[in-house]
Design a protein around this motif. Structure first.
Motif, PDB file in Angstrom:
ATOM      1  N   GLY A   1      46.753  70.712  48.549  1.00 29.77           N
ATOM      2  CA  GLY A   1      47.235  70.892  47.176  1.00 29.77           C
ATOM      3  C   GLY A   1      48.372  71.888  47.086  1.00 29.77           C
ATOM      4  O   GLY A   1      48.250  73.028  47.531  1.00 29.77           O
TER       5      GLY A   1
ATOM      6  N   ILE B   1      49.679  75.690  41.852  1.00 30.05           N
ATOM      7  CA  ILE B   1      49.914  77.142  41.807  1.00 30.05           C
ATOM      8  C   ILE B   1      49.067  77.851  42.865  1.00 30.05           C
ATOM      9  O   ILE B   1      49.564  78.697  43.620  1.00 30.05           O
ATOM     10  CB  ILE B   1      49.629  77.652  40.385  1.00 30.05           C
ATOM     11  N   ALA B   2      47.781  77.476  42.966  1.00 30.08           N
ATOM     12  CA  ALA B   2      46.914  78.142  43.942  1.00 30.08           C
ATOM     13  C   ALA B   2      47.370  77.847  45.374  1.00 30.08           C
ATOM     14  O   ALA B   2      47.383  78.746  46.227  1.00 30.08           O
ATOM     15  CB  ALA B   2      45.462  77.687  43.747  1.00 30.08           C
TER      16      ALA B   2
ATOM     17  N   GLU C   1      50.234  67.852  50.017  1.00 26.56           N
ATOM     18  CA  GLU C   1      50.207  67.551  48.578  1.00 26.56           C
ATOM     19  C   GLU C   1      50.206  66.036  48.383  1.00 26.56           C
ATOM     20  O   GLU C   1      51.014  65.330  48.990  1.00 26.56           O
ATOM     21  CB  GLU C   1      51.425  68.194  47.897  1.00 26.56           C
ATOM     22  N   GLN C   2      49.331  65.577  47.483  1.00 21.42           N
ATOM     23  CA  GLN C   2      49.226  64.122  47.278  1.00 21.42           C
ATOM     24  C   GLN C   2      50.453  63.530  46.567  1.00 21.42           C
ATOM     25  O   GLN C   2      50.806  62.376  46.801  1.00 21.42           O
ATOM     26  CB  GLN C   2      47.967  63.799  46.471  1.00 21.42           C
TER      27      GLN C   2
ATOM     28  N   VAL D   1      55.624  69.100  36.479  1.00 25.12           N
ATOM     29  CA  VAL D   1      55.222  68.710  35.126  1.00 25.12           C
ATOM     30  C   VAL D   1      54.266  69.763  34.565  1.00 25.12           C
ATOM     31  O   VAL D   1      53.957  70.743  35.228  1.00 25.12           O
ATOM     32  CB  VAL D   1      54.556  67.320  35.108  1.00 25.12           C
TER      33      VAL D   1
ATOM     34  N   ALA E   1      53.141  72.074  30.938  1.00 22.71           N
ATOM     35  CA  ALA E   1      53.840  72.717  29.826  1.00 22.71           C
ATOM     36  C   ALA E   1      53.750  74.226  30.014  1.00 22.71           C
ATOM     37  O   ALA E   1      53.887  74.713  31.135  1.00 22.71           O
ATOM     38  CB  ALA E   1      53.252  72.244  28.511  1.00 22.71           C
TER      39      ALA E   1
ATOM     40  N   ARG F   1      55.202  75.660  33.276  1.00 22.04           N
ATOM     41  CA  ARG F   1      54.523  75.465  34.561  1.00 22.04           C
ATOM     42  C   ARG F   1      55.504  74.987  35.629  1.00 22.04           C
ATOM     43  O   ARG F   1      55.438  75.411  36.780  1.00 22.04           O
ATOM     44  CB  ARG F   1      53.376  74.454  34.407  1.00 22.04           C
TER      45      ARG F   1
ATOM     46  N   ILE G   1      44.545  64.219  50.636  1.00 16.91           N
ATOM     47  CA  ILE G   1      43.446  64.665  51.496  1.00 16.91           C
ATOM     48  C   ILE G   1      42.169  63.946  51.069  1.00 16.91           C
ATOM     49  O   ILE G   1      41.848  63.898  49.876  1.00 16.91           O
ATOM     50  CB  ILE G   1      43.261  66.195  51.387  1.00 16.91           C
TER      51      ILE G   1
ATOM     52  N   ARG H   1      49.743  68.341  24.534  1.00 19.33           N
ATOM     53  CA  ARG H   1      50.866  69.254  24.729  1.00 19.33           C
ATOM     54  C   ARG H   1      52.164  68.532  24.427  1.00 19.33           C
ATOM     55  O   ARG H   1      52.336  67.354  24.738  1.00 19.33           O
ATOM     56  CB  ARG H   1      50.870  69.860  26.128  1.00 19.33           C
TER      57      ARG H   1
ATOM     58  N   TRP I   1      46.377  64.644  33.794  1.00 20.29           N
ATOM     59  CA  TRP I   1      46.994  65.639  32.919  1.00 20.29           C
ATOM     60  C   TRP I   1      48.015  64.997  31.974  1.00 20.29           C
ATOM     61  O   TRP I   1      48.505  65.645  31.069  1.00 20.29           O
ATOM     62  CB  TRP I   1      47.742  66.687  33.758  1.00 20.29           C
TER      63      TRP I   1
ATOM     64  N   ASP J   1      41.598  76.314  40.583  1.00 18.33           N
ATOM     65  CA  ASP J   1      40.743  75.458  39.756  1.00 18.33           C
ATOM     66  C   ASP J   1      39.656  74.757  40.569  1.00 18.33           C
ATOM     67  O   ASP J   1      38.614  74.406  40.021  1.00 18.33           O
ATOM     68  CB  ASP J   1      41.587  74.386  39.049  1.00 18.33           C
TER      69      ASP J   1
HETATM   70  C1  LIG Z   1      50.302  67.859  36.910  1.00 12.23           C
HETATM   71  C2  LIG Z   1      49.602  69.051  36.315  1.00 12.23           C
HETATM   72  C3  LIG Z   1      49.958  69.486  35.029  1.00 12.23           C
HETATM   73  C4  LIG Z   1      49.295  70.582  34.447  1.00 12.23           C
HETATM   74  N1  LIG Z   1      49.661  70.983  33.200  1.00 12.23           N
HETATM   75  C5  LIG Z   1      49.054  72.039  32.631  1.00 12.23           C
HETATM   76  C6  LIG Z   1      49.426  72.504  31.338  1.00 12.23           C
HETATM   77  O1  LIG Z   1      50.326  71.957  30.717  1.00 12.23           O
HETATM   78  N2  LIG Z   1      48.774  73.567  30.799  1.00 12.23           N
HETATM   79  C7  LIG Z   1      47.756  74.185  31.491  1.00 12.23           C
HETATM   80  O2  LIG Z   1      47.158  75.132  30.974  1.00 12.23           O
HETATM   81  N3  LIG Z   1      47.379  73.781  32.732  1.00 12.23           N
HETATM   82  C8  LIG Z   1      48.004  72.734  33.309  1.00 12.23           C
HETATM   83  N4  LIG Z   1      47.630  72.340  34.552  1.00 12.23           N
HETATM   84  C9  LIG Z   1      46.553  73.085  35.229  1.00 12.23           C
HETATM   85  C10 LIG Z   1      46.998  74.438  35.761  1.00 12.23           C
HETATM   86  O3  LIG Z   1      48.127  74.284  36.580  1.00 12.23           O
HETATM   87  C11 LIG Z   1      45.808  74.961  36.555  1.00 12.23           C
HETATM   88  O4  LIG Z   1      44.729  75.111  35.670  1.00 12.23           O
HETATM   89  C12 LIG Z   1      46.008  76.350  37.139  1.00 12.23           C
HETATM   90  O5  LIG Z   1      47.317  76.692  37.254  1.00 12.23           O
HETATM   91  C13 LIG Z   1      45.323  76.456  38.499  1.00 12.23           C
HETATM   92  O6  LIG Z   1      46.115  75.794  39.460  1.00 12.23           O
HETATM   93  P1  LIG Z   1      45.560  75.101  40.771  1.00 12.23           P
HETATM   94  O7  LIG Z   1      46.684  75.177  41.736  1.00 12.23           O
HETATM   95  O8  LIG Z   1      44.242  75.637  41.163  1.00 12.23           O
HETATM   96  O9  LIG Z   1      45.303  73.602  40.336  1.00 12.23           O
HETATM   97  P2  LIG Z   1      46.347  72.468  39.940  1.00 12.23           P
HETATM   98  O10 LIG Z   1      47.464  73.045  39.164  1.00 12.23           O
HETATM   99  O11 LIG Z   1      45.543  71.386  39.346  1.00 12.23           O
HETATM  100  O12 LIG Z   1      46.945  71.974  41.362  1.00 12.23           O
HETATM  101  C14 LIG Z   1      46.229  71.174  42.274  1.00 12.23           C
HETATM  102  C15 LIG Z   1      47.226  70.489  43.202  1.00 12.23           C
HETATM  103  O13 LIG Z   1      46.499  69.785  44.211  1.00 12.23           O
HETATM  104  C16 LIG Z   1      46.997  68.464  44.313  1.00 12.23           C
HETATM  105  N5  LIG Z   1      45.887  67.612  44.777  1.00 12.23           N
HETATM  106  C17 LIG Z   1      44.765  67.276  44.107  1.00 12.23           C
HETATM  107  N6  LIG Z   1      43.957  66.526  44.864  1.00 12.23           N
HETATM  108  C18 LIG Z   1      44.585  66.396  46.059  1.00 12.23           C
HETATM  109  C19 LIG Z   1      44.237  65.738  47.282  1.00 12.23           C
HETATM  110  N7  LIG Z   1      43.080  65.076  47.412  1.00 12.23           N
HETATM  111  N8  LIG Z   1      45.096  65.806  48.319  1.00 12.23           N
HETATM  112  C20 LIG Z   1      46.276  66.493  48.196  1.00 12.23           C
HETATM  113  N9  LIG Z   1      46.656  67.118  47.072  1.00 12.23           N
HETATM  114  C21 LIG Z   1      45.805  67.093  46.022  1.00 12.23           C
HETATM  115  C22 LIG Z   1      47.475  68.131  42.906  1.00 12.23           C
HETATM  116  O14 LIG Z   1      48.415  67.071  42.902  1.00 12.23           O
HETATM  117  C23 LIG Z   1      48.096  69.461  42.488  1.00 12.23           C
HETATM  118  O15 LIG Z   1      49.421  69.587  42.919  1.00 12.23           O
HETATM  119  C24 LIG Z   1      48.258  71.240  35.167  1.00 12.23           C
HETATM  120  C25 LIG Z   1      47.918  70.807  36.462  1.00 12.23           C
HETATM  121  C26 LIG Z   1      48.580  69.727  37.046  1.00 12.23           C
HETATM  122  C27 LIG Z   1      48.199  69.271  38.446  1.00 12.23           C
END
Ligand SMILES: Cc1cc2nc3c(=O)[nH]c(=O)nc-3n(C[C@H](O)[C@H](O)[C@H](O)COP(=O)(O)OP(=O)(O)OC[C@H]3O[C@@H](n4cnc5c(N)ncnc54)[C@H](O)[C@@H]3O)c2cc1C
Length: 388
Positions: free
Chosen positions: A7, A10-11, A30-31, A38, A40, A104, A129, A182, A235, A289
């Motif tokens: 993934g 952000i994390a 990354e998938q 994308v 907001a 974002r 993955i 959004r 999303w 997340d």
């Molecule tokens: C497209 C998108 C738009 C968002 N828009 C908003 C918003 O407008 N407002 C808001 O509050 N929060 C939004 N979020 C959520 C916010 O980004 C998260 O709550 C927070 O930032 C924690 O980020 P994270 O990296 O843990 O998770 P995420 O931001 O969900 O990132 C997870 C990443 O892992 C990738 N992924 C998932 N499954 C797989 C797999 N099996 N193999 C490889 N890659 C994989 C996803 O494509 C993504 O890039 C959005 C998330 C995404 C993915």
């Protein structure tokens, strides 16, 4: 160590930068075919900004952020302001770092640019993955049948994490019964009656709306959370202006004008994870997340993902210590804080969406309680770790 990350959200990107600072080499899978620029608006409290500074990302991101001077909490029906929380210099002095808001996409872009300057980080797109092959080294399986070996796997694959099914199979997203819409519009479309320098929080029976400027002040970001059962998994579900306006009858004209500005809306289903304690197994560890998704009602999803990255990197150090105790230390440091974010975000939904006499009592409390005292309730989130 060689570390694989599932993934590039952000994390994932923040973890890649953080662990590479300790000398580890990293491959991020990354998938999506290209980085998902994308989404907001995201609010970046002082705790998020401290991490971004440590990662060397803040210099790249700062110009694209906006600096709101205040939060205005208003009644969506009467239009009356209930409370005002100052976010200016006194806020920065109190919490040691400022409060900013960003798109974002701009945060993802700044993280990706920082990662691309580091030759120890490789980002591979278009790789979904599908699972883990336990062992030492650990294998990460992709949809196309490849297996990538590494010393540690960081699962940063979001609320619907594939890898979490290996670590904590019982943990599933729980729907909150809200749809979040959004929309973006040019900043010039902000109705003249509203303050450009504020984050607004409008409270309505069964709903609330948050808006502020992003992208260096060029765009207006609006999110409406409405009690309305939804079960979409993505999303980016397309919605219309009438879906939003129709669900918010009787709101004050300034808010109605504001909600009429975006040409289109995207919707997602409100969901979080019940806090759980199994965050690692077989040299695979959850971050962001995937570990502790919360509803966005404390605006801490991105900040918690960034904090996880910094904390995990600090616990791993240069990799000379044993992995299992390092991961246990990370879990111990992160679990109670992130569980509290999940629970208090849920509680905020109940408070923001009150109806009838309860809403009247809430509004009176908001009017009576000085903004500085309301901010004090958030000190456990914003203050530097040594002050919490
Ligand atoms: C497209 C998108 C738009 C968002 N828009 C908003 C918003 O407008 N407002 C808001 O509050 N929060 C939004 N979020 C959520 C916010 O980004 C998260 O709550 C927070 O930032 C924690 O980020 P994270 O990296 O843990 O998770 P995420 O931001 O969900 O990132 C997870 C990443 O892992 C990738 N992924 C998932 N499954 C797989 C797999 N099996 N193999 C490889 N890659 C994989 C996803 O494509 C993504 O890039 C959005 C998330 C995404 C993915």
């Amino acid at each position: 160590m060689h570390i694989s990350i599932a993934g590039a959200g952000i994390a994932g990107l923040a973890s890649a930068i953080a662990v590479s600072q300790n000398g580890h080499s990293v491959t991020v899978f990354e998938q999506a075919a290209r980085l998902e620029t994308v989404g907001a608006g995201l609010q970046l409290g002082p705790n998020a900004i401290r991490v971004l500074e440590g990662l060397g990302v803040w210099n790249t991101l700062e110009a694209e952020c906006c600096s709101p001077a205040r939060i205005r909490i208003c009644d969506a029906i009467s239009g009356r302001q209930l409370s005002e929380l100052e976010l200016g210099d006194s806020f920065t002095r109190r919490f040691g770092s400022p409060y900013r808001v960003a798109h974002r996409a701009d945060l993802i872009e700044a993280l990706a640019q920082t990662a691309s300057r580091n030759t120890d980080i490789t980002i591979v797109n278009d790789r979904r993955i599908t699972g883990l092959q336990p062992g030492e080294p650990t294998g990460l399986k992709t949809l196309s049948g490849e297996i990538h070996l590494s010393d540690l796997v960081i699962a940063a694959d979001g609320i619907r994490s594939e890898l979490r099914t290996h670590i904590a199979p019982d943990s599933k997203p729980r729907l909150s019964g809200e749809t979040l819409y959004r929309g973006l519009a040019p900043a010039g479309d902000l109705p003249g009656a509203l303050d450009r320098d504020a984050v607004y929080l409008w409270l309505a029976p069964g709903a609330h709306v948050v808006h502020y400027l992003v992208s260096g002040g060029r765009q207006l970001n609006i999110v409406a959370s409405i009690e309305q059962p939804a079960n979409q998994t993505g999303w980016n579900n397309i919605a219309g202006r009438d879906d939003v306006l129709g669900a918010l009858p009787g709101v004050t004209s300034a808010l109605r004008d504001l909600l009429s500005t975006p040409a289109s809306w995207l919707a997602w289903a409100g969901a979080d994870l019940e806090p759980f304690t199994e965050w690692s197994r077989d040299n695979c560890v959850l971050v962001g997340d995937a570990a502790h998704a919360s509803l966005p009602y404390l605006a801490q999803g991105a900040a918690m993902a960034l904090e996880d990255a910094a904390c995990l990197a600090a616990c791993l150090g240069d990799g000379s210590g044993k992995l299992t105790p390092a991961l246990a230390r990370y879990e111990k440091l992160r679990q109670s804080r992130t569980a509290r974010i999940v629970e208090e975000s849920r509680r905020n939904a109940g408070i923001y969406h009150m109806r009838g006499p309860k809403a009247q009592a809430r509004n009176m409390a908001l009017r009576l309680l000085p903004g500085s005292l309301q901010l004090q309730r958030l000190a456990w989130i914003y203050s530097p770790p040594e002050d919490q």
